[in-house]
Design an enzyme around this catalytic site. Sequence first.
Site, short mmCIF file in Angstrom:
data_model
loop_
_atom_site.label_atom_id
_atom_site.label_comp_id
_atom_site.label_asym_id
_atom_site.label_seq_id
_atom_site.Cartn_x
_atom_site.Cartn_y
_atom_site.Cartn_z
N TRP A 103 -13.11 -2.08 -5.27
CA TRP A 103 -11.72 -1.35 -4.91
C TRP A 103 -10.71 -2.60 -5.18
O TRP A 103 -9.74 -2.32 -5.42
CB TRP A 103 -11.76 -1.06 -3.49
CG TRP A 103 -12.71 0.17 -3.11
CD1 TRP A 103 -13.84 0.28 -2.47
CD2 TRP A 103 -12.70 1.38 -4.13
NE1 TRP A 103 -14.46 1.40 -2.64
CE2 TRP A 103 -13.89 2.11 -3.41
CE3 TRP A 103 -11.84 1.90 -4.76
CZ2 TRP A 103 -14.11 3.37 -3.96
CZ3 TRP A 103 -12.22 3.25 -5.41
CH2 TRP A 103 -13.45 3.98 -5.05
N ASP A 173 -5.79 -2.96 2.23
CA ASP A 173 -6.40 -1.67 2.01
C ASP A 173 -7.56 -1.67 3.23
O ASP A 173 -8.29 -2.23 2.92
CB ASP A 173 -6.90 -1.73 0.43
CG ASP A 173 -7.74 -0.19 0.28
OD1 ASP A 173 -7.82 0.49 1.15
OD2 ASP A 173 -8.47 -0.35 -0.74
N LYS A 197 -12.57 8.33 5.12
CA LYS A 197 -13.56 7.82 5.54
C LYS A 197 -13.74 7.74 7.12
O LYS A 197 -14.63 8.02 7.76
CB LYS A 197 -13.76 6.13 5.20
CG LYS A 197 -14.55 6.29 3.72
CD LYS A 197 -13.50 5.66 2.59
CE LYS A 197 -14.06 5.85 1.19
NZ LYS A 197 -13.12 5.36 0.29
C1 LIG Z 1 -12.81 4.99 -1.06
C2 LIG Z 1 -11.72 3.88 -1.05
C3 LIG Z 1 -10.64 3.65 -2.03
C4 LIG Z 1 -10.55 4.99 -2.98
O1 LIG Z 1 -9.73 6.00 -2.31
P1 LIG Z 1 -9.01 7.28 -3.09
O2 LIG Z 1 -8.80 7.95 -1.95
O3 LIG Z 1 -10.43 7.86 -3.74
O4 LIG Z 1 -8.17 6.81 -4.14
C5 LIG Z 1 -9.88 2.53 -1.97
N1 LIG Z 1 -10.19 1.68 -1.24
C6 LIG Z 1 -11.25 1.43 -0.36
C7 LIG Z 1 -11.69 0.32 0.37
C8 LIG Z 1 -12.07 2.59 -0.30
O5 LIG Z 1 -13.21 2.65 0.32
#
Ligand SMILES: *Cc1c(COP(=O)(O)O)cnc(C)c1O
Length: 361
Positions: A103, A173, A197
Amino acid sequence: MANRVFNFNAGPATLPLSVLEKIQQEMLDYRGTGMSIMESSHRAPEFDQINDDTITLVKELLGLDDSYHVLFLGGGASTQFAMLPMNFLPDGKTAAYVDTGAWSSKAIKEAKGLGTVEVVASSKESNFDQIPDLSDIKLDSKAAYLHLTSNNTIFGTQYQSFPDTGNTPLICDMSSDIASRKHDFTKFSMIYAGAQKNLGPSGVTLVLIRDDLLKTGKEDIPIIFRYGTHADKKSLYNTPPCFPIYVLNLVLHWIKDQGGLAAVEKINRAKMERLYQMMDLNPDYFRGTVKTDSRSWMNVTMRLPNEELEKKFIAEAKEAGMVGLKGHRSVGGIRASIYNAFPREGVDHLVAFMEKFKAAN
Ligand SMILES: *Cc1c(COP(=O)(O)O)cnc(C)c1O
């Protein structure tokens, strides 16, 4: 609910059963309106109440004051990879990123297309098996911000603490570990997280931005991509992802009802300790893939002695009512995602299965 499985999916992921039941209850007639909240106007008082309440709950649970704007945006966390530098990486400045794999690599790639980027730390050389040591990180005076990914969902690594960046905005993030344990969230000028998540369904991304950073946002970008546009209108500049926001609201209430982040942290700690303890007792059979001090509380990754056994493990686990244990296609192996809503009994069930599997194979 005899037909519900233990769902170890990495995202979208398991939701609290009580939340799903509440949604079911309110699906056809949302609190006397005679319609589903999905069919309601985003300008209607009942949606406005959800929107306001969700903003309040996010601040309350994360310990943020009114200097933070709480936004609910579409496009997933991946859209933030681009929106962030579009807004906060001006010409003449450099964006600093830490690369902990997958990511963060994607975030870096997107930022590189929009400005100057410096990767200030990386664990790439050891195939992202750890969080780089940032204790004496030096940031250039030209740094527009430092970007981190708090939990690497794929490799199973997680920051246990965050660096001090002085006057340089710290941006994170937190898609795969937001609201899973306590932190001083006021350290961050901006936090973003796809909901799917730890917080709810896919479709809504939570974005928190402190006002001092927001004010520096660039104006020479399309209106729809400016954070200021959404902050000014409480995410109602255009139609927001109403239904995901409603579910997010229910999940936040579920967290609050348990006693907030302190209570959730306690449960999450016990879950991950149980699983890592099992692995540590059998290090040659259930081999952890990351350094001990970088272990994720949310995504527990391991390899079995060979790929044949891994396939068998996944297949037999499914028969025993456990799904989603296959590691990400880029790393293989086994991954158990045990987010907030994943129940303790599911971890106990997995550990018992691991013991039996090892004995039989
Ligand atoms: C799943 C994830 C993403 C991507 O998220 P999307 O909503 O599919 O764009 C980005 N960063 C992390 C840390 C993730 O676990």
